[in-house]
Design a protein around this motif. Structure first.
Motif, PDB file in Angstrom:
ATOM      1  N   ALA A 117       2.784   4.306 -20.111  1.00 16.76           N
ATOM      2  CA  ALA A 117       1.348   3.659 -20.883  1.00 16.76           C
ATOM      3  C   ALA A 117       1.456   2.194 -20.996  1.00 16.76           C
ATOM      4  N   GLY A 118       2.508   1.788 -20.864  1.00 17.48           N
ATOM      5  CA  GLY A 118       2.535   0.370 -21.114  1.00 17.48           C
ATOM      6  C   GLY A 118       3.958  -0.310 -21.000  1.00 17.48           C
ATOM      7  N   ALA A 119       4.252  -1.542 -21.036  1.00 13.17           N
ATOM      8  CA  ALA A 119       5.563  -2.061 -20.992  1.00 13.17           C
ATOM      9  C   ALA A 119       5.487  -3.566 -21.611  1.00 13.17           C
ATOM     10  N   CYS A 120       6.515  -3.772 -22.203  1.00 15.24           N
ATOM     11  CA  CYS A 120       6.788  -5.032 -22.789  1.00 15.24           C
ATOM     12  C   CYS A 120       8.265  -5.715 -22.859  1.00 15.24           C
ATOM     13  N   TRP A 121       8.332  -6.828 -23.346  1.00 11.93           N
ATOM     14  CA  TRP A 121       9.453  -7.610 -23.553  1.00 11.93           C
ATOM     15  C   TRP A 121       9.815  -7.348 -24.921  1.00 11.93           C
ATOM     16  N   GLU A 122      10.744  -7.054 -25.437  1.00  9.66           N
ATOM     17  CA  GLU A 122      11.292  -6.941 -26.924  1.00  9.66           C
ATOM     18  C   GLU A 122      12.788  -7.880 -27.038  1.00  9.66           C
ATOM     19  N   PRO A 123      12.704  -8.544 -28.124  1.00  7.94           N
ATOM     20  CA  PRO A 123      14.021  -9.163 -28.508  1.00  7.94           C
ATOM     21  C   PRO A 123      15.149  -7.974 -28.707  1.00  7.94           C
ATOM     22  N   VAL A 124      16.112  -8.260 -28.117  1.00  9.88           N
ATOM     23  CA  VAL A 124      17.235  -7.398 -28.216  1.00  9.88           C
ATOM     24  C   VAL A 124      17.763  -7.230 -29.642  1.00  9.88           C
ATOM     25  N   ALA A 125      17.906  -8.554 -30.359  1.00 11.08           N
ATOM     26  CA  ALA A 125      18.322  -8.382 -31.808  1.00 11.08           C
ATOM     27  C   ALA A 125      17.923  -7.427 -32.648  1.00 11.08           C
TER      28      ALA A 125
END
Length: 243
Positions: A117-125
């Motif tokens: 439904a969607g995609a995003c970049w997220e901080p790993v920490a």
């Protein structure tokens, strides 16, 4: 048990990909919002089942990179991370996932795949600290992928996969700091990097990054195994070791 009565178990094979990049000098991973059950609406690593019995596992990983990360015409670093097959890891049945680690610089905004439904970049920490829940066993797969990257930065040239074709020593240092989660002294880092023959090579063009002297540009050298290695500092004593 007589041989004629034996039946092969019904096992399905999928691929999942830990796609890492640096955004605003922080390590990010690509996540997708699941558009189907199970875990409808939850975040997960991009991936999917093999298209058919003829598709190779590596080919499926490359396909997912195109579909989920819009990596057309880009050649990211891609390596197999491991196989995950704990019974019950997927409520749909006995599913084994072959996980891959992908690394590339300056990746574009993601495009959701067919079942997302969607995609995003997220901080790993934030994810690894428990601030975000992932579907299936993807938290473990992500943790394994990040640790693989952290370890390989010590003894291989993997850090250059996070950089563009040319980069400065400061940009290379940002890679190590983002992946390792520590702060490094620039002068000490410069000395260590320059002490590894073949790790990086200077290019003739300089890039002006400030009002002062232009920053010296480098490219990846021919060496893939670093000696001496760049030892990862302990975050708790990093400040002392950099003095």
């Amino acid at each position: 048990m007589p041989e004629e009565s034996w039946k092969p178990p019904l096992v399905m094979v999928a691929v999942d990909i830990v796609i890492l990049t640096l955004r605003a000098s922080k390590l990010h991973v690509l996540l997708v919002e699941r558009g189907i059950e199970p875990y409808l609406g939850e975040l997960a690593l991009p991936g999917g089942f093999l298209n058919n019995t003829e598709e190779d596992v590596l080919a499926a990983a490359h396909r997912e990179l195109r579909e989920e990360a819009n990596l057309h015409g880009t050649r990211p670093h891609l390596e197999q991370l491991g196989a995950y097959g704990t019974p019950g890891r997927d409520p749909r049945g006995r599913i084994i996932s072959v996980a891959y680690l992908a690394i590339a610089p300056s990746l574009p905004e993601p495009v959701a795949g067919t079942d997302a439904a969607g995609a995003c970049w997220e901080p790993v920490a934030g994810i690894l600290s428990g601030g975000m829940k992932l579907a299936f066993d993807h938290h473990q797969i992500l943790a394994d992928g990040v640790e693989r990257a952290r370890a390989k930065l010590e003894y291989t040239s993997l850090a250059t996969a996070f950089c563009g074709e040319t980069f400065t020593i400061s940009e290379l240092q940002q890679v190590y700091e983002a992946v390792w989660g520590v702060e490094l002294d620039l002068r000490n880092f410069y000395r260590k990097v320059q002490g590894v023959a073949g790790f990086i090579a200077p290019v003739s063009t300089d890039r002006r990054t400030t009002k002062g002297r232009p920053a010296r540009l480098f490219r990846a050298g021919g060496r893939t195994v670093l000696y001496p290695p760049l030892v990862r500092p302990n975050p708790l004593v990093a400040d002392e070791e950099e003095q």
